[in-house]
Design a protein around this motif. Sequence first.
Motif, short mmCIF file in Angstrom:
data_model
loop_
_atom_site.label_atom_id
_atom_site.label_comp_id
_atom_site.label_asym_id
_atom_site.label_seq_id
_atom_site.Cartn_x
_atom_site.Cartn_y
_atom_site.Cartn_z
N ALA B 137 0.81 -1.22 0.00
CA ALA B 137 0.00 0.00 0.00
C ALA B 137 0.84 1.27 0.00
CB ALA B 137 -0.90 0.02 1.23
N ILE B 138 2.12 1.16 0.23
CA ILE B 138 2.92 2.38 0.36
C ILE B 138 3.06 3.08 -0.98
CG2 ILE B 138 5.09 3.38 1.18
CD1 ILE B 138 5.60 0.76 2.68
N PRO B 139 2.60 4.31 -1.09
CA PRO B 139 2.79 5.04 -2.35
C PRO B 139 4.28 5.27 -2.56
CG PRO B 139 1.12 6.10 -0.99
CD PRO B 139 1.84 5.11 -0.12
N LEU B 140 4.82 4.71 -3.62
CA LEU B 140 6.26 4.75 -3.81
C LEU B 140 6.58 4.98 -5.29
CD1 LEU B 140 8.52 4.46 -1.82
CD2 LEU B 140 8.61 2.04 -2.33
N ILE B 141 5.90 4.23 -6.14
CA ILE B 141 6.16 4.38 -7.57
C ILE B 141 5.65 5.74 -8.05
CG2 ILE B 141 5.51 3.49 -9.85
CD1 ILE B 141 5.87 0.70 -8.69
N ARG B 142 4.45 6.12 -7.61
CA ARG B 142 3.92 7.41 -8.02
C ARG B 142 4.76 8.57 -7.48
NH1 ARG B 142 -0.86 6.28 -7.53
NH2 ARG B 142 -1.84 6.45 -9.55
N PRO B 143 5.11 8.57 -6.19
CA PRO B 143 6.00 9.64 -5.72
C PRO B 143 7.34 9.68 -6.47
CG PRO B 143 4.94 8.61 -3.85
CD PRO B 143 4.54 7.80 -5.07
N LEU B 144 7.95 8.53 -6.72
CA LEU B 144 9.24 8.54 -7.42
C LEU B 144 9.06 9.04 -8.85
CD1 LEU B 144 10.95 5.18 -6.36
CD2 LEU B 144 11.82 7.48 -5.95
N ARG B 145 7.99 8.58 -9.49
CA ARG B 145 7.81 8.87 -10.91
C ARG B 145 7.25 10.26 -11.14
NH1 ARG B 145 4.93 4.35 -14.73
NH2 ARG B 145 3.05 4.88 -13.61
N GLU B 146 6.45 10.75 -10.19
CA GLU B 146 5.77 12.02 -10.42
C GLU B 146 6.20 13.11 -9.43
OE1 GLU B 146 1.54 11.51 -11.29
OE2 GLU B 146 1.90 9.40 -11.70
N SER B 147 6.09 12.82 -8.13
CA SER B 147 6.41 13.88 -7.16
C SER B 147 7.86 14.32 -7.28
CB SER B 147 6.14 13.39 -5.73
OG SER B 147 4.82 12.90 -5.61
N GLY B 302 4.82 1.81 5.69
CA GLY B 302 3.48 1.23 5.76
C GLY B 302 3.49 -0.27 5.61
N PRO B 303 2.29 -0.87 5.50
CA PRO B 303 2.22 -2.32 5.33
C PRO B 303 2.66 -2.68 3.91
CG PRO B 303 0.02 -1.39 5.32
CD PRO B 303 0.96 -0.25 5.55
N GLY B 304 3.63 -3.58 3.80
CA GLY B 304 4.21 -3.89 2.50
C GLY B 304 3.53 -5.03 1.79
N ALA B 305 2.54 -5.63 2.41
CA ALA B 305 1.88 -6.77 1.78
C ALA B 305 0.49 -6.91 2.37
CB ALA B 305 2.69 -8.03 2.00
N GLY B 306 -0.19 -7.99 2.04
CA GLY B 306 -1.53 -8.22 2.56
C GLY B 306 -2.58 -7.88 1.53
N GLY B 307 -3.72 -8.55 1.62
CA GLY B 307 -4.77 -8.39 0.62
C GLY B 307 -5.28 -6.97 0.52
N ALA B 308 -5.76 -6.41 1.63
CA ALA B 308 -6.38 -5.09 1.58
C ALA B 308 -5.38 -3.99 1.22
CB ALA B 308 -7.09 -4.78 2.90
N PRO B 309 -4.19 -3.95 1.87
CA PRO B 309 -3.24 -2.90 1.49
C PRO B 309 -2.84 -2.96 0.01
CG PRO B 309 -2.61 -3.84 3.60
CD PRO B 309 -3.72 -4.71 3.05
#
Lengths: 430, 430
Positions: B137-147, B302-309
Amino acid sequence: MMRTRPLKVALLGCGVVGSEVARIMTTHADDLAARIGAPVELAGVAVRRPDRVREGIDPALVTTDATALVKRGDIDVVVEVIGGIEPARTLIITAFEHGASVVSANKALLAQDGAALHAAAEEQDKDLYYEAAVAGAIPLIRPLRESLAGDKVNRVLGIVNGTTNFILDKMDSTGAGYQEALDEATALGYAEADPTADVEGFDAAAKAAILAGIAFHTRVRLDDVYREGMTEVTAADFASAKEMGCTIKLLAICERAADGESVTARVHPAMIPLTHPLASVRGAYNAVFVESDASGQLMFYGPGAGGAPTASAVLGDLVAVCRNRLSGTTGPGESAYAALRVSPMGEVVTRYHISLDVADKPGVLAQVATVFAEHGVSIDTVRQQGKDGEASLVVVTHRASDAALNGTVEALRKLDTVRGVASIMRVEGE
Amino acid sequence: MMRTRPLKVALLGCGVVGSEVARIMTTHADDLAARIGAPVELAGVAVRRPDRVREGIDPALVTTDATALVKRGDIDVVVEVIGGIEPARTLIITAFEHGASVVSANKALLAQDGAALHAAAEEQDKDLYYEAAVAGAIPLIRPLRESLAGDKVNRVLGIVNGTTNFILDKMDSTGAGYQEALDEATALGYAEADPTADVEGFDAAAKAAILAGIAFHTRVRLDDVYREGMTEVTAADFASAKEMGCTIKLLAICERAADGESVTARVHPAMIPLTHPLASVRGAYNAVFVESDASGQLMFYGPGAGGAPTASAVLGDLVAVCRNRLSGTTGPGESAYAALRVSPMGEVVTRYHISLDVADKPGVLAQVATVFAEHGVSIDTVRQQGKDGEASLVVVTHRASDAALNGTVEALRKLDTVRGVASIMRVEGE
């Protein structure tokens, strides 16, 4: 595929942030062009003091006539880093009317007039981006608006003001009082000569309004944000916090009520457990905790201010807005469809740490406990300490509404045996 | 303005993540519609076991023929949560060919075939989004690619595998050995029956390849990532780490070389100081540190795995891709213009902690120190401990290349007085 006609950028303001924006636009021109798909060109820089030497900026670009600059008609993106309400507000709206999209770092303006600015952008089918308005370089608005667009955010809890975090961290680590810590912050350049906007929570309140609006897809006005500064926090409060395994932070808290139908936004000092990730945010750093239905707890951490970090956020927005213009589209605008009620502070439910100075005689605790019970505020723990005929009573409550707590405190003040209410502090982050 | 024709979504896979995606699409349908500007409709669900009861999913939508589903031609977005290389790869490319955009959570596939998939998306002018492939769930690709699109990222340093972090955290906090901690992770569902992909670092290496490519705007293949698992980490290593004020984490590290012309990507256990924010990442949580020229140090947690995240990340992408389709555009595709060289591990420069078993006699330290000096590896600290005729020597180096360190260790092994090299561990995060 690279377009050769450059996108034209007008920079309004060339202070700490603006000069960094201009510098990076020059030094990273090739990277920006590759990432956007077209070169970007600084087409004009509006300043108040045109005679000041600005390294790396062509003096021919410098003007004092910001209005003429945004009216030129050939400007693709206006970057507004002036701050304050006017003339920034009018310049942004004029920019939209003359065909430009806007990137702003102006938290005060966005918090106060966000709805009107978004409406103006939408009317002209232009972008309004403002990642830099909240928590400097930390990507926060884009993650809330886009990454979490498929989730339901329930709470945003953060340290969004570096000046006050520096002061509180200093008080915590050295035992200094507020004034001493503020003096050090001022000497080191972390606090401005007039620190009111920071220490009274105005800056954090503006950010809370912006974050709450985006997180809950509803409109939250600056006036909707309850605000309490941190000038009354004492070394004794830190000592009490330590006894509870807590520290004290100035928090911006945006919450959805349990029924999901209303939200609250508030800024105040609060005790948080040392085990909470926000407790270890040191110095002038910012960090924001976001809790959502599906994603659980996320945290975003980084430098919340400063020229270069803020410029990083501005330039990320600039790339996005330029890309949107090239593809003839716009990014997400204001999302306020949820139209939730913003509840007053009285409805906020949290825990409280209350220190009372009381007469050191039998029955006082029973009296005090009765007052809490009468107001429906349940007590978690009580600690009594006697000293020279006086005694102190430290009460930590279970969750109760702010209104109920206020009623309790008012009644406590009327008790003969209560000499004074030494401090009231909320307990968060549990 | 709401369009009434719904966007059609095909879901490939309905396991832990897929069922959460379907559930949220149903329960949050109104919010998704408001945020996208049109309703989204689940148009088909491809599964392997069609007879399994899937709560909340219309059985008429379920099919075992994923290929026919992605070929239907009326699908707007294919959500691929099958995992693995095939058939996911072929299905995604077929989806692009039949007019759909794709949201994927498939780290192995993206790491191995990202370039080909991006090329297929670009050829059909479609979106390929995969925020869920790295760190849940951790926003990471969008921040790296856009922010951070206007910034220059120099380093990405993170804990991107929850299973191994759980095991290492357990070893750290209880003194347990690797096997004991692994058994507990398995019993609690944090480790799979065959934990190889996690404990040998394959999962983290795939994420490192993806992150490095995005962060540095260059292509980093899975084979470019140096990989070392954490199965050899011992309780003794944790004891050594503690003596240094460190803990041990399995880190994914993507770095730009000092000259800016090459990058490295690697996964291995490493000591990091307890004062580093990554040191306090507990249990199965993930966290990623990003260092850039202008923004300084950012952290995402944040949570790095799991169904809901993971579903939260998938749905964030789904909203973005749907919005892009409505406005007839696409988001950022692969950005590999920088075309930087990926250096081999030998060129990586870091610090090392080396434990040697040596003969307990005079002159050993001088011999050992000479070997380090001959290989150009400068020693920071040495600690000698004697025990029953044997002695141990713990050396912590200054920064040196991996090649120089390997040469040093090889030469040390040839010394008569060195009985064995008990452990070698990198020291990061300083």
